[in-house]
Every structure is written in C-alpha cells, then in structure tokens.
Enzyme design. Structure first.
Site, PDB file in Angstrom:
ATOM      1  N   GLY A 215     -39.259 -38.817  25.053  1.00 48.79           N
ATOM      2  CA  GLY A 215     -39.274 -38.624  26.495  1.00 48.79           C
ATOM      3  C   GLY A 215     -40.640 -38.177  26.983  1.00 48.79           C
ATOM      4  O   GLY A 215     -41.676 -38.481  26.383  1.00 48.79           O
ATOM      5  N   SER A 216     -40.659 -37.427  28.062  1.00 51.45           N
ATOM      6  CA  SER A 216     -41.912 -37.157  28.786  1.00 51.45           C
ATOM      7  C   SER A 216     -42.902 -36.261  28.075  1.00 51.45           C
ATOM      8  O   SER A 216     -44.024 -36.076  28.557  1.00 51.45           O
ATOM      9  CB  SER A 216     -41.599 -36.552  30.157  1.00 51.45           C
ATOM     10  OG  SER A 216     -41.083 -37.547  31.003  1.00 51.45           O
ATOM     11  N   THR A 217     -42.536 -35.680  26.929  1.00 47.68           N
ATOM     12  CA  THR A 217     -43.553 -34.945  26.181  1.00 47.68           C
ATOM     13  C   THR A 217     -44.705 -35.874  25.789  1.00 47.68           C
ATOM     14  O   THR A 217     -45.840 -35.421  25.624  1.00 47.68           O
ATOM     15  CB  THR A 217     -42.956 -34.311  24.907  1.00 47.68           C
ATOM     16  OG1 THR A 217     -42.220 -35.300  24.198  1.00 47.68           O
ATOM     17  CG2 THR A 217     -42.042 -33.157  25.254  1.00 47.68           C
TER      18      THR A 217
END
Length: 760
Positions: free
Chosen positions: A313-315
């Site tokens: 995801g957005s990491t």
C-alpha cells in the site's frame, strides 16, 4: 591290632602328604601371583581396575540465547519427571522401596500436581506394572514441586531429571527464536534439538559436548577412597547474542497482545530497527505461540516480516517520493488535477473518487493521493523510478542473517503495473525490505542491511567466534534528498490535510507514511470483497524526524473494527505507545530540547582531569569523574565516537570512587559506570534511576553494594487520565468507504479491463 594301627598310620600319612602337596602347590601359586601379579597371563591389577572402573556422563548445557545487553532470552533449565514404583514381587525381592498405600499416596500427590486424586489412584493400581508415570501432569516439574513432594516422605516415589529450554520472558520474538525439543538420539540418549528459528539455524553451535567422569567404584558405584578421578569437563554450547533489546521487545509484545485481543485481526507483524546500524531492535507477529508449550491457534510458522510478502500500500509512496526528489522532479508547490488519472482507458482514482480539485503535489502527498503519484511518475519517467527501486533493494533479498528470506515480485511489464507499484499495489515486498529501504531515508542516504545476530561467543573461553557488524549496502539517495523526504513525511503527520495525524507523538517529531491495501485471497482468485474489514493497514515511520533513532513498521490485516472506526486506529496504538516508550528508554532527547551539534569525542587519556572536565562542560557534555587521581587513565566513549550535547561521558582516574547522584541515569549509563569502577550495583526495575541506597558523595569500594531503583518509561512518562488530551477527530469518508483512513487511496475499478485490486 597292630596291623590296624599301621594301616591307620599309613592313611594319615597319605592324607598329610596329599594335603601337603596341595598346600605347597597353592602356596607356590600364591607366591607366584603375588610376585608376578598375573594369572594365566592376565595382569590382576589391570583386571581389578577394569572391574571397578566406572563412567559417568557429565551433561553439557545447550547454549544460551541472549539480547544485546546479555539479558537471558533462552537458557537450559532442569525439570523433573514423577515416577512411582508399584508393589510387585520383583520390587519386594530386590528390596526396592515401593508404594505401600496407593490411596494415601494419591491423596498426597494430588496436592502437588495437576491431576485428580481419582486419576492418580487409577495409575497407582494398574495391573502388571512395575513402574508408572503420570502423563503431562507428572512432567516438567520444577525443583520446588519436587522438593515439596519429597518432603512428604512417600515410599516408592522417584524423580528423573531432564533438560528443557526455559524462556523467562514467555512469548518473546517466538518466530525468530523458535524452539528446541527433547528427542531420543541414536545412542538412546535424550537431547535437545532445535526445530525452528534460531534454535534450528544455530543448532550445531548451541549443542554442547558432554563430558565424562572416570573413577574406581564399588558395585553400588560409590567412589573408592583415595581413587583417582579422570574428569573430561563438558563443553557447553555457544552463546548466541542478538541485536534485540529486551525492554523494547517487551514493549512491542505487550502492545501487540493488547491490540490482538481487542481487534482479533487475521494477522499482525512489526519490526523495529536502528537505522544507523541496521540492528533489529524488536520483531514479532500475531498470531504467535508459546515456545515452551508450542501452543498457538491459527498460526503460520513462517517468520512473517522476513519470509512473507505483502502488497504494502501507500508506504511505497515514500520511495516514489524519494526517487522524484533525487532526480530533481519533485515540485511541491506545482499544481495538478486530482481525482482521476487515465492509463490506456483505465481510470485510477483517489480514495474519495472525485479528488480535491486542483491542488499542489505537497498536498497530494499529504492526502496520500494516487493521482499525485501517477502524475509524478509521468514527469520522472518509469524507467528512472524502477532504477531507484533497484537501488532501494526491492525485488531481491536484503541478505539479513536469517534463512528463507522472500524476494517479492516486482511487476513492470504493463503501464498499469508500474503505476500501481508506485503506490503499493500489485508488486509484493517483505516488511524487512521496506525497513531496509527506509534506513536510507533515515540515515542521510546510507542504506544499512538489517541483521539480528550481534555475535556468537564460545562459552568456555569467552572468545567471540563470529561477529556480525553493520554493513552499508548502498546509497540510493543523497543526504539532501533524505532530509527533504523526511520533511514531507513529517508533514503527513502535522498538516491539516495529513493522512497520518493520529501518529503525532508530541514529544518526538515523527516522519512516516500510512497504508491501506486490499488483501488478496489466499487461493489467488482475486481480492476479498471491498468492505470495511478486508484490508491490510500499516505504517512505516521513524523518529525523531531530524535524526531518526528508530524505524518502525507495523501492519494489521483484517482487524474487526467498530462502526465508524478507521484502520489507522489499531496501528497507531501500537506504533505510538511502543515508539514513545522505546525512545525514552534509549534516553533520546525530545523535541523540547534545542537541536545540538554532534561532537567528535577525542582521546583524553593521560590528560589532566580538571582541565578536561572544564573543556567537556564547555562543549555541553556531562563528565562523570571516577576516582580521585589527577590524570585520566580510561574513558568512555572511546576516541572517535560521536556524541551530542547533554551526553554523559565517563573519565576514570586512580584512587577510590566517590559515588555520584544516579537520579535520571539510564540503565545503559549505570552499566557503563559499573564496568569502569568494578563496583557491585544492583538494579530493581527497568528504565531510569529514581533512587539509590547509598547517598551521593559517599566514598565506596568494591565491597560496597549499591542498590538503585528504576522506573520504566511507562511509569515515568505516561500522563494521568485527567491529563490526556482528546485525540483529534478523523475526517469522515464518503458512505461506503468507512474502511479507509482519510488520505489513503483507492483504485477505482469501474473499468472492466482491469482486475479488482486494492487501495494505496
């Protein structure tokens, strides 16, 4: 009559002569044996020695596993197995003590072991048995229980001892440590063998070599007086010292337990690393198991942060940002149109579907906008982006000193795959890869390989036989880029648009990135239905922002959230509590302290104490003088070490020591002082010193015992309930997307040409 007497006389003479011959023969034989010491060519002395020879195995201990400061994580302990000799003809004949009153014996034993009186009596009255045991209830008894049973004076009750691994901290990095269990080897001996984790990986080094005692003994194996003993001492297994810090690991385990009970997620994992060195400070996952009983429900035996891949995801956006900054393609104040981005007829949308209109790229990053990432990729070029992914180590193992590390899958064939990879969907990575990449951002561009083994020590000699050291494995970005990325990531926490507002620690400035990724089905048939629960929620953060001392990654898969509750809540509970307590345990300055310049510690040995003390105080350091001499003989830290203002430094001189005030000292400072002075210092508790048994200013010697009381960061720093501020309200998402945290991204899959995916 005369003839009869003559016959008797001849008979007596004959007998005398015959006995004389026998006596002479025996006497000659005895003299011969006594002189030569041999019978039929056999040396009687050697034969007697052989007959009386006894051997006794001296069991070796399996090696210890300890934390970075030497605190025990795993060690051998002796347990006892309960046995009962029954009333049989064999026992009576051999005069072996046996159970004479089964009913009374059962009643007594039931007080000491977890078995009913009725069940014990059934065992004691089994037919055709000479000896019985009592299942699990009679195994693994400690010495106290054994002693209590022996004091009852029950006839026929015996104990056999056996080695077992003792885990004093209970569930503690169980998937990393693993377990060892007793097995019967080819010689019929019971020995502990590592079956999983470090116990298995280092089984050969941890396994000791038994010793042997040879002596002359009686039939009952009692040692004969004045007999010589030949002792071959056992060689205990080597000690494996880890990079883990027990207190930090305990902070993490406790918080993970709490959240796991509260939210009952499918899985959780967490890793904490020192970005300056790559040392893993703590690592764990849920569900987990008890390494002594092997009890664990619904658990995978994989060491998840190392062996299991995820769509992060957005990491991933922090690495896309780093690539853009480093290539000169980061324009934070430039504007773009949020909401939707078209890839060959496929629409990628922001989490709120319509976007926020025309906004800056900085605001887009703060809101965790997918379309901001897509536009940045257009400007930078996907080839450059993938070059940076390779520099950060994605798509290949980190080389951590553990086996079975997964590589992940880096998708790059289709344009849509390259864009979704940039915001963390499709391509898969391991948490340890994310951590390694983040060390470059935290460590001014220098990327450090994570490692968990500090060193391996020979138990007999104390010598280090294997040393693992920090290793830089790349410099994917510049120091200036790293600082810029940290500033942007910190704004996701502090900005009014920030997606990571719930990760604000107040005392420490946090830089990090949230994530919400849709979870794929285990059978590979696609993703779970898009609802409030089927997501992996995560956070990859570091603190303090300007000079990070810890990087921490946490993810929680499919937690049971309450209506209206965001996935960031359970993740932030773990991160905030553990990061805050760990930084305070390490005595890291808070943001309330003004930033200070780093100081290179010089060689002060052979220098005058008074002049050196004044010079160090002028630099803002806190010198601690040990002894009453005028010249410095030893110092800590050593020459070349980097320190900052406010650091406590130690200067040793000749002469007796005058005790300082330990109040506020960290445990590490106390240990340093103890090592330099040779004093006996006992500590009660963990954390920082709050009181001492011997007053400051007292002149002490090595025979003086000093007791210090410490308190944990939780005890010292947790505000009282009435002092706690209300957490900021999180923005509400549109109906139907309650599972997403504000600012997290959703790929809109209303186009039939794209397979359902996840969120960024």
């Amino acid at each position: 009559m005369t003839n009869q007497k003559q016959r008797r006389s001849k008979g007596a003479f004959f007998l005398f002569f015959a006995f004389g011959i026998v006596f002479l023969t025996l006497f000659t034989r005895i003299v011969y044996i006594q002189v030569t010491g041999e019978v039929q060519g056999n040396d009687l002395k050697e034969r007697a020695t052989e007959i009386r020879a006894r051997k006794e195995v001296l069991p070796a201990e399996r090696g210890k596993i300890v934390d970075r400061k030497g605190a025990i994580i795993v060690e051998d302990t002796t347990t006892y197995r309960l046995q009962a000799i029954l009333d049989t003809p064999q026992a009576v004949k051999m005069k072996i003590p046996y159970v004479t009153d089964p009913k009374s014996t059962a009643k007594v034993l039931a007080k000491h072991i977890k078995m009913s009186e009725k069940a014990i009596l059934k065992q004691l009255t089994l037919p055709d048995r000479t000896q019985v045991e009592f299942g699990n209830a009679g195994k693994d008894l400690d010495f106290t229980t054994k002693q209590a049973i022996e004091e009852e004076g029950i006839a026929g009750i015996n104990f056999s001892s056996e080695a077992k691994r003792f885990h004093p901290n209970g569930t503690f990095a169980s998937h990393l440590i693993g377990y060892a269990k007793p097995i019967v080897n080819k010689d019929g001996k019971i020995e502990l063998v590592g079956e999983m984790g470090l116990e298995h990986i280092y089984n050969d080094l941890l396994t000791g070599k038994d010793g042997l005692l040879k002596y002359q003994g009686t039939k009952m194996s009692s040692i004969l007086p004045n007999s010589e003993r030949d002792v071959q001492p056992p060689k205990n297994g080597d000690t494996v010292q880890l990079t883990l810090v027990k207190n930090i690991q305990n902070f993490l385990e406790e918080e993970m337990d709490e959240i796991y009970k509260q939210y009952k997620p499918k899985a959780m994992s967490a890793v904490m690393v020192d970005p300056k060195t790559g040392r893993v400070l703590a690592i764990t996952q849920r569900p987990t198991f008890n390494p002594e009983t092997l009890e664990g429900e619904g658990m995978s035996w994989l060491n998840a942060p190392i062996e299991q891949t995820i769509e992060p995801g957005s990491t991933m956006k922090m690495f896309t940002l780093a690539a853009a900054v480093d290539t000169g393609n980061w324009t934070p104040n430039a504007y773009y149109q949020s909401g939707s981005y078209n890839v060959n007829g496929t629409a990628i949308r922001d989490h709120n579907l319509q976007g926020w209109g025309t906004i800056t790229y900085l605001e887009g990053l703060q809101r965790s906008s997918n379309t901001a990432i897509a536009h940045m990729l257009d400007i930078m070029g996907t080839d450059k982006f993938y070059t940076y992914l390779d520099r950060f180590g994605f798509g290949k193992p980190t080389g951590i000193d553990l086996p079975n590390e997964a590589s992940g899958v880096l998708l790059n064939q289709e344009p849509i795959e390259r864009i979704t990879t940039a915001f963390g969907q499709g391509s898969t990575f391991t948490p340890i890869q994310l951590i390694q990449g983040a060390t470059a951002i935290a460590n001014d561009g220098k990327m450090m390989r994570p490692f968990v083994i500090e060193k391996i020590i020979d138990d007999t000699t104390g010598k280090v036989i294997e040393q693992h050291k920090p290793k830089q494995v790349g410099e994917p970005i510049t120091k200036e880029t790293a600082a810029t990325v940290r500033d942007v990531l910190a704004s996701t926490v502090t900005s009014k648009y920030g997606s990571a507002q719930s990760y604000n620690l107040e005392e420490y400035e946090v830089a990090g990135k949230t994530a919400t990724a849709q979870v794929p089905r285990e059978d590979g048939s696609g993703y779970y239905p898009f609802d409030n629960n089927n997501f992996l929620y995560g956070f990859l953060g570091m603190a303090p922002k300007d000079d990070p001392q810890i990087i921490m990654y946490v993810d929680i898969t499919m937690p049971n959230l309450s209506p209206g509750e965001y996935g960031s809540k359970p993740v932030s509970k773990v991160f905030n509590s553990v990061m805050r307590n760990s930084l305070k345990y390490l005595n890291v300055n808070t943001t309330e302290v003004e930033p200070v310049e780093k100081i290179q510690f010089e060689d002060y040995t052979k220098q005058p104490v008074q002049d050196t003390q004044l010079a160090l105080e002028a630099k803002g350091l806190i010198p601690v003088i040990i002894g009453e001499g005028e010249t410095i003989t030893e110092q800590y830290p050593k020459q070349g070490s980097t320190v900052v203002s406010g650091t406590r430094v130690f200067l040793k001189t000749e002469g007796p020591s005058t005790l300082p005030s330990f109040t506020g000292w960290s445990q590490q400072s106390v240990l340093t002082y103890e090592a330099l002075t040779g004093l006996s210092i006992e500590t009660n508790g963990e954390g920082f010193v709050v009181s001492q048994s011997v007053s400051a200013g007292t002149q002490v010697t090595e025979n003086t015992t000093i007791v210090l009381r410490l308190q944990t960061p939780e005890e010292r720093f947790t505000p009282q309930p009435e002092d706690k501020a209300e957490p900021p309200l999180e923005p509400k998402l549109p109906d139907g997307y309650e599972g997403l945290e504000e600012g997290e991204s959703l790929q809109q899959f209303d186009n039939p040409n794209i397979e359902p995916g996840g969120v960024g």
